[in-house]
Write an enzyme that holds these catalytic residues in place. Sequence first.
Site, short mmCIF file in Angstrom:
data_model
loop_
_atom_site.label_atom_id
_atom_site.label_comp_id
_atom_site.label_asym_id
_atom_site.label_seq_id
_atom_site.Cartn_x
_atom_site.Cartn_y
_atom_site.Cartn_z
N MET A 92 -5.83 -2.86 -5.14
CA MET A 92 -5.84 -2.93 -3.67
C MET A 92 -5.54 -1.57 -3.04
O MET A 92 -4.85 -0.74 -3.62
CB MET A 92 -4.85 -3.97 -3.17
CG MET A 92 -5.45 -5.36 -3.11
SD MET A 92 -4.37 -6.52 -2.28
CE MET A 92 -5.52 -7.81 -1.89
N ASP A 139 0.81 -1.23 0.00
CA ASP A 139 0.00 0.00 0.00
C ASP A 139 0.84 1.28 0.00
O ASP A 139 0.32 2.35 -0.29
CB ASP A 139 -0.93 0.02 1.22
CG ASP A 139 -2.01 -1.04 1.14
OD1 ASP A 139 -2.24 -1.58 0.05
OD2 ASP A 139 -2.63 -1.33 2.19
#
Length: 359
Positions: A179, A137
Amino acid sequence: MKKVGLLTSGGDCQALNATMRGIAKTLYNLYGDEVEIIGFEEGYRGLIYDDYRVMKKEDFSGILTVGGTMLGTSRTPFKLIREPDENGLNKVAAMIHTYKKLKLDCLFVLGGNGSLKTANLLSEEGLNVIGLPKTIDNDLWGTDVTFGFQSAVSIATSAIDSIHTTAASHGRVFIVEVMGHKVGWLTLYAGIAGGADIILLPEIPYDLDKICDALKERGKAGKHFSIIAVAEGAISKEDAALTKKELKKKREKGEKYPSVAYELAAKIGEKTGQEVRVTVPGHMQRGGAPIPYDRVLSTRLGAEAARLFDKKKFGLMVAAKNNEITSIPLKETAGKLKTVDPKSEIVRAAKLTGISFGD
Ligand code: F6P
């Protein structure tokens, strides 16, 4: 004799093994046989429940290119760390007990936000801890980049690349869901690299009408297909204006979709009459071998973590800043998210080249 512990915690990513290798090779070079490395199984679970193995030098060979984590991982939510487990065990006390029982000189924690908050807690409890910034991330505050991020960018970009040709053949709108629940770094990078026409991020709430306008504009300009890269956590302006409680209620009452991409597909299809398809690469983005960039980054971060140990510097997270490897106190990074600034140069550049953010 030195004795150190190693654990990988939270969602996995591509360069965990490469990072452990960086730490271990440096330690063996510094101390030869005078260092023992203990590997905890499945993250903090191993530290809590005394589940570990004594690592051998050979364990760290041949793993530079191997994805996943040889130690296994698990999620141990920080918000529950002070809560006793189902058998009444005090998890923090248990971790401290294992560390002391094994007479560790340091614990290396490879983890993301939640895991490094626990690392900071253990450091505040008096243990010698060094953190290493892991996550696809890229949302860890205090480092320009986390290991795993660029490998995931590469996979998400290939997904968009593949969609490009089929979208063009059929003249469809395609939504690729990338994601990232809280931050949009991965979607932003993969969206730009894959030539997405619209990029939707949690940090920039979207307006459905603006998305449909952008699609119509492309049609008018003679483009018969469009690609939307959407982050898992992208949110509409309407929903972003609600409180958490109101949003929960709205979602409970409203129509259920498997994820944001499916909701957008239904709404865009309804509003524009265009054919919309969804692709969700999902956990593929965390899998497979690390790309060379991450192998180098992980080697550098691992070596620096071991060097800090040698200098007896603890309570730190190693970090990449301006192409240099450095470190910052765990207490400064713990609990802080690095989000995409909607006014940043990268977003501006994307907008200047015609990408819509639906805002
Ligand atoms: O580790 C980060 C991450 O991959 C996020 O991008 C994603 O939202 C989440 O983990 C998925 O979690 P899980 O593997 O528990 O489904």
